[in-house]
Design a protein around this motif. Structure first.
Motif, PDB file in Angstrom:
ATOM      1  N   ALA A  51       0.832  -1.208   0.000  1.00  0.00           N
ATOM      2  CA  ALA A  51       0.000   0.000   0.000  1.00  0.00           C
ATOM      3  C   ALA A  51       0.865   1.257   0.000  1.00  0.00           C
ATOM      4  CB  ALA A  51      -0.936  -0.002   1.209  1.00  0.00           C
ATOM      5  N   VAL A  52       1.976   1.234   0.744  1.00  0.00           N
ATOM      6  CA  VAL A  52       2.888   2.387   0.761  1.00  0.00           C
ATOM      7  C   VAL A  52       3.476   2.619  -0.624  1.00  0.00           C
ATOM      8  CG1 VAL A  52       5.110   3.220   1.643  1.00  0.00           C
ATOM      9  CG2 VAL A  52       3.460   2.210   3.211  1.00  0.00           C
ATOM     10  N   SER A  53       3.900   1.544  -1.280  1.00  0.00           N
ATOM     11  CA  SER A  53       4.463   1.663  -2.630  1.00  0.00           C
ATOM     12  C   SER A  53       3.435   2.221  -3.607  1.00  0.00           C
ATOM     13  CB  SER A  53       4.961   0.293  -3.110  1.00  0.00           C
ATOM     14  OG  SER A  53       5.932  -0.231  -2.244  1.00  0.00           O
ATOM     15  N   ASP A  54       2.209   1.704  -3.521  1.00  0.00           N
ATOM     16  CA  ASP A  54       1.142   2.206  -4.399  1.00  0.00           C
ATOM     17  C   ASP A  54       0.802   3.655  -4.087  1.00  0.00           C
ATOM     18  OD1 ASP A  54       0.964  -0.204  -5.696  1.00  0.00           O
ATOM     19  OD2 ASP A  54      -0.719  -0.951  -4.508  1.00  0.00           O
ATOM     20  N   LEU A  55       0.877   4.020  -2.808  1.00  0.00           N
ATOM     21  CA  LEU A  55       0.601   5.403  -2.421  1.00  0.00           C
ATOM     22  C   LEU A  55       1.653   6.354  -2.996  1.00  0.00           C
ATOM     23  CD1 LEU A  55      -1.093   7.392  -0.741  1.00  0.00           C
ATOM     24  CD2 LEU A  55       0.381   6.862   1.217  1.00  0.00           C
ATOM     25  N   LEU A  56       2.906   5.965  -2.956  1.00  0.00           N
ATOM     26  CA  LEU A  56       3.969   6.799  -3.534  1.00  0.00           C
ATOM     27  C   LEU A  56       3.794   6.940  -5.040  1.00  0.00           C
ATOM     28  CD1 LEU A  56       7.083   5.477  -1.554  1.00  0.00           C
ATOM     29  CD2 LEU A  56       5.968   7.704  -1.312  1.00  0.00           C
ATOM     30  N   LEU A  57       3.410   5.851  -5.684  1.00  0.00           N
ATOM     31  CA  LEU A  57       3.181   5.916  -7.127  1.00  0.00           C
ATOM     32  C   LEU A  57       2.023   6.842  -7.471  1.00  0.00           C
ATOM     33  CD1 LEU A  57       3.578   2.231  -8.397  1.00  0.00           C
ATOM     34  CD2 LEU A  57       4.803   4.230  -9.258  1.00  0.00           C
ATOM     35  N   SER A  58       0.913   6.683  -6.749  1.00  0.00           N
ATOM     36  CA  SER A  58      -0.305   7.428  -7.094  1.00  0.00           C
ATOM     37  C   SER A  58      -0.254   8.882  -6.648  1.00  0.00           C
ATOM     38  CB  SER A  58      -1.528   6.745  -6.472  1.00  0.00           C
ATOM     39  OG  SER A  58      -1.400   6.624  -5.072  1.00  0.00           O
ATOM     40  N   SER A  59       0.572   9.221  -5.684  1.00  0.00           N
ATOM     41  CA  SER A  59       0.590  10.590  -5.165  1.00  0.00           C
ATOM     42  C   SER A  59       1.787  11.417  -5.637  1.00  0.00           C
ATOM     43  CB  SER A  59       0.575  10.577  -3.628  1.00  0.00           C
ATOM     44  OG  SER A  59       1.745   9.949  -3.125  1.00  0.00           O
ATOM     45  N   PRO A  89       9.198   4.999 -10.362  1.00  0.00           N
ATOM     46  CA  PRO A  89       8.322   3.843 -10.618  1.00  0.00           C
ATOM     47  C   PRO A  89       9.025   2.515 -10.381  1.00  0.00           C
ATOM     48  CG  PRO A  89       8.116   5.452 -12.378  1.00  0.00           C
ATOM     49  CD  PRO A  89       9.257   5.895 -11.538  1.00  0.00           C
ATOM     50  N   LEU A  90      10.282   2.431 -10.779  1.00  0.00           N
ATOM     51  CA  LEU A  90      11.014   1.174 -10.615  1.00  0.00           C
ATOM     52  C   LEU A  90      11.166   0.804  -9.145  1.00  0.00           C
ATOM     53  CD1 LEU A  90      13.806   1.661 -13.302  1.00  0.00           C
ATOM     54  CD2 LEU A  90      11.735   0.279 -13.473  1.00  0.00           C
ATOM     55  N   MET A  91      11.494   1.780  -8.311  1.00  0.00           N
ATOM     56  CA  MET A  91      11.651   1.511  -6.883  1.00  0.00           C
ATOM     57  C   MET A  91      10.336   1.042  -6.271  1.00  0.00           C
ATOM     58  SD  MET A  91      14.146   4.643  -5.690  1.00  0.00           S
ATOM     59  CE  MET A  91      14.124   4.094  -3.989  1.00  0.00           C
ATOM     60  N   CYS A  92       9.232   1.696  -6.633  1.00  0.00           N
ATOM     61  CA  CYS A  92       7.923   1.312  -6.085  1.00  0.00           C
ATOM     62  C   CYS A  92       7.475  -0.051  -6.612  1.00  0.00           C
ATOM     63  CB  CYS A  92       6.884   2.381  -6.423  1.00  0.00           C
ATOM     64  SG  CYS A  92       7.158   3.970  -5.621  1.00  0.00           S
TER      65      CYS A  92
END
Length: 346
Positions: A51-59, A89-92
């Motif tokens: 969820a944290v990774s997706d949050l960083l991507l989406s925000s 994106p790669l890191m997330c």
């Protein structure tokens, strides 16, 4: 700012709304896990990391990609954001899929190997540190490769670009292949192997078809609960693979053609890549609601739907099982009790 067509404006608005919903949903995932006692376990620490990774991507990351569509005629966000656009994106992605891999090993150990040792919070914390360390290290070549540079310079104006610059063609291609392998191909192969082992184990124990139906109501209840968990995890992996396939396909094409640059940020293929990437940040929340009963209850409690929660609880408790007595001592065709119960903890 580039002049956008009606279709491009519609695309930006729709994807923007998806990203906004993804931000809200991923925050809700972390809050629900945090406030629901039954969900506070080490496996769900890894779920929260997704969820944290997706949050960083989406925000952070994908909104910058949307911004580049409307400013494709010039890049003026600076060298730092240029590197973020390509490495972020790669890191997330790696953080998400490595978390899925860690969960798959945990489920395989609990179900197939019948291991009594449960995943601890300390082990989960160590795994998170390793996951983010690997994600950062593997993204360093991409951070080095991309930078802001002068695209056109004359007496009237200077136009900047962002992309693969000042590195050789061979470096760019090798880095692209390396990223595809460590962020997509190898992790997905591990997921396929682990969940294949679990499904083969279920089949060996007669948990599919008529064999399961003949074992009685208690067996079917336990089996359905455990299969829901495994089905949810497999669906998360499958949707992840489908959502990011265009991203990695275009990444390889960009590397081999030498077109990795924001000049192409308003192309149809690039927009498809952004749309699927945005989708990948939002679907997990729906899967948790569908397949995780405890998450559903926690979400309803958080939203104040107390009466409905109590109704659902009463409907799901069978006579004589209020304290779990009918299930606690049951094993599934030779499955140890500890292994069976571990399957429902996440």
């Amino acid at each position: 700012m580039a002049e956008l067509s009606g279709a491009e404006w519609a695309f930006i608005v729709i994807v923007g709304l998806v990203l906004l919903s993804a931000v809200v949903c991923n925050i809700l995932v972390m809050v629900v896990v945090g406030v629901t006692p039954k969900l506070r376990n080490p496996t769900n620490v890894l779920i929260c990391n997704i969820a944290v990774s997706d949050l960083l991507l989406s925000s952070v990351v994908l909104p910058q990609n949307l911004h580049d569509i409307s400013h494709s005629d010039d890049y003026h966000e600076g060298d730092f954001l240029c590197r973020v656009v390509y490495a972020g994106p790669l890191m997330c992605i790696m953080s998400s899929i490595y978390s899925m891999v860690a969960i798959s090993f945990d489920r395989t150990q609990a179900i197939v190997l019948n291991a009594d040792k449960k995943l601890s919070f300390r082990t989960a914390a160590i795994q998170l540190a390793i996951i983010w360390s690997l994600s950062t290290v593997f993204a360093i070549p991409t951070i080095y490769e991309h930078r802001e540079y002068v695209l056109v310079q004359n007496e009237n104006k200077t136009i900047l670009g962002c992309g693969s610059y000042s590195v050789s063609y061979d470096y760019s291609v090798i880095n692209g292949v390396f990223i595809i392998m460590v962020a997509y191909v190898i992790p997905l192969a591990i997921l396929l192997f682990n969940y294949g082992r679990i499904l083969a184990f279920f089949r060996e124990k007669g948990m599919f078809g008529k064999g399961a139906a003949e074992r009685g109501a208690v067996f079917q209840t336990l089996f359905k609960t455990r299969m829901k968990v495994v089905k949810m995890l497999i669906l998360i992996a499958v949707l992840f693979a489908m959502s990011w396939a265009p991203y990695f396909t275009l990444l390889l094409l960009e590397k081999t053609s030498g077109s990795s640059d924001t000049e192409h940020s308003d192309g149809a293929a690039h927009m498809l890549k952004i749309a699927l990437s945005a989708f990948s940040t939002a679907y997990n929340f729906g899967l948790y609601i569908i397949y995780n009963h405890n998450f559903r209850l926690g979400l309803m409690l958080l939203l104040g739907v107390n009466a409905h929660v109590r109704c659902c609880r009463m409907a799901r408790v069978a006579p004589g099982t209020e304290n779990g007595s009918a299930i606690a001592g049951t094993s599934l065709n030779g499955l140890p009790q500890t292994s069976a119960l571990q399957m429902t903890e996440s």
